[in-house]
Design an enzyme around this catalytic site. Structure first.
Site, PDB file in Angstrom:
ATOM      1  N   GLU A   1       0.853  -1.283   0.022  1.00 51.57           N
ATOM      2  CA  GLU A   1      -0.109  -0.062  -0.035  1.00 51.57           C
ATOM      3  C   GLU A   1       1.196   1.296  -0.132  1.00 51.57           C
ATOM      4  O   GLU A   1       1.722   1.307   0.702  1.00 51.57           O
ATOM      5  CB  GLU A   1      -0.846   0.151   1.382  1.00 51.57           C
ATOM      6  CG  GLU A   1      -1.787   1.241   1.448  1.00 51.57           C
ATOM      7  CD  GLU A   1      -2.557   1.458   2.747  1.00 51.57           C
ATOM      8  OE1 GLU A   1      -3.666   2.036   2.825  1.00 51.57           O
ATOM      9  OE2 GLU A   1      -1.979   0.643   3.654  1.00 51.57           O
TER      10      GLU A   1
ATOM     11  N   CYS B   1      -5.514  -2.896   2.836  1.00 48.73           N
ATOM     12  CA  CYS B   1      -5.187  -2.670   4.344  1.00 48.73           C
ATOM     13  C   CYS B   1      -6.256  -2.731   5.322  1.00 48.73           C
ATOM     14  O   CYS B   1      -6.906  -4.015   5.356  1.00 48.73           O
ATOM     15  CB  CYS B   1      -4.327  -1.589   4.603  1.00 48.73           C
ATOM     16  SG  CYS B   1      -3.300  -1.376   5.876  1.00 48.73           S
TER      17      CYS B   1
ATOM     18  N   LYS C   1     -10.364   2.675  -1.283  1.00 49.77           N
ATOM     19  CA  LYS C   1     -10.544   2.061   0.153  1.00 49.77           C
ATOM     20  C   LYS C   1     -11.693   2.241   0.681  1.00 49.77           C
ATOM     21  O   LYS C   1     -12.116   3.571   1.003  1.00 49.77           O
ATOM     22  CB  LYS C   1      -9.147   2.466   0.822  1.00 49.77           C
ATOM     23  CG  LYS C   1      -9.008   1.510   2.049  1.00 49.77           C
ATOM     24  CD  LYS C   1      -7.650   2.267   2.579  1.00 49.77           C
ATOM     25  CE  LYS C   1      -7.363   1.482   4.044  1.00 49.77           C
ATOM     26  NZ  LYS C   1      -6.183   1.943   4.461  1.00 49.77           N
TER      27      LYS C   1
END
Length: 295
Positions: free
Chosen positions: A43, A153, A116
């Site tokens: 990431e 993540c 995200k």
């Protein structure tokens, strides 16, 4: 038989963006030379993990999608090497900022983006200061090497993310990551918990899974985080089939049989026996008004 070679890349991310891009390119080329066809970088690998602090100056690191240095560099590399490359970037979209994943297919084409969804806020991981919650929904792309779903993540801590991608037809789950120590408590070490959580996603959905993390000690104005590496690849039963050390660059590669995993899912019956009619509480933050809640 449909097989694909997956790769997880582990790297340290320093203050020199160009140096990080060179390192990432070298690792991608290394993985491709080993036969990798789907290659996952960590990431936000272009820079140090700037979310350790609240600092307005870090917004200057963001770029529009169309002028992203990482996308500009890796699209031709994906085409040259014939590999699928999901690229994690800090995206500026007008006046809004996102933690964005750009999916590059093996011909260098941008198949689309995923922003995200779950944005953390904790000591050393102040992402809500920088990123708006993603507005794309979860995404699965039909790439040259199978249907690929990617969470970023913090998404990896939510079983709903993996299950939605499985229902959208994912054959492989990928999670680029930046995770390490907890500045507020040096005794906390989430590495094993982190690994087991994603092994559970692989096992519950019967999908191979790749997690790529950075490593190294990063010092900022207010916090220090030591990222613990430990990138890994899990099989469709959740077994760890390749694991990196807590520090040091690494290139993990594993060849997986997507047809065998598909047959396993069919034979096991988990998706046949799902009860979506009972899952309505999942669509509420607090299911207090739902029958069956404990007093």
């Amino acid at each position: 038989m449909t097989t694909v070679t997956l790769a997880a890349l582990q790297m340290e991310c320093g203050p020199d963006r160009e140096a990080n891009l060179r390192t990432a390119e070298a690792l991608v080329r290394n993985a491709a030379a080993r036969g990798a066809e789907v290659i996952l970088l960590p990431e936000l690998f272009e820079t140090p993990y700037f979310c350790k602090d609240h600092s307005y100056k870090h917004f200057e690191l963001a770029t529009p999608l169309e002028s992203s240095p990482a996308v500009a560099r890796f699209a031709p590399i994906a085409r040259e090497l014939g590999v699928v490359l999901p690229i994690s970037i800090f995206e500026r979209a007008g006046n809004v900022y996102f933690n964005t994943l750009v999916m590059l297919d093996a011909n260098g084409e941008v198949l689309g983006i995923y922003r995200k969804s779950h944005i953390p806020e904790s000591p050393g991981y102040h992402e809500k200061f920088y990123f708006a919650p993603g507005d794309t929904g979860f995404r699965v792309w039909p790439t040259a090497f199978g249907n690929i779903g990617v969470g970023v993540c913090w998404d990896q801590w939510f079983p709903e993310s993996a299950r939605v991608m499985a229902l959208l037809g994912a054959e492989v789950l990928l999670y680029p990551t930046a995770i390490g120590s907890e500045p507020q408590d040096a005794s906390l070490d989430s590495k094993d918990h982190w690994t087991r959580t994603m092994q559970g996603h692989a096992a519950a959905n019967m999908l191979p899974l790749v997690a790529a993390n950075r490593f190294g000690r990063e010092v900022s104005e207010q916090n220090t985080v030591t990222f613990y590496g430990s990138s890994f690849i899990a099989s469709h039963t959740g077994e760890l089939v390749a694991v990196a050390a807590r520090s040091g660059e690494d290139v993990l590669t594993v060849r997986v049989d997507l047809d065998a995993a598909r047959r396993y899912r069919q034979n096991w019956g988990v998706f046949r026996d799902r009860r979506p009619d009972l899952y309505r509480p999942l669509a509420q933050l607090d299911a207090a008004d739902r029958p069956g809640r404990a007093p």
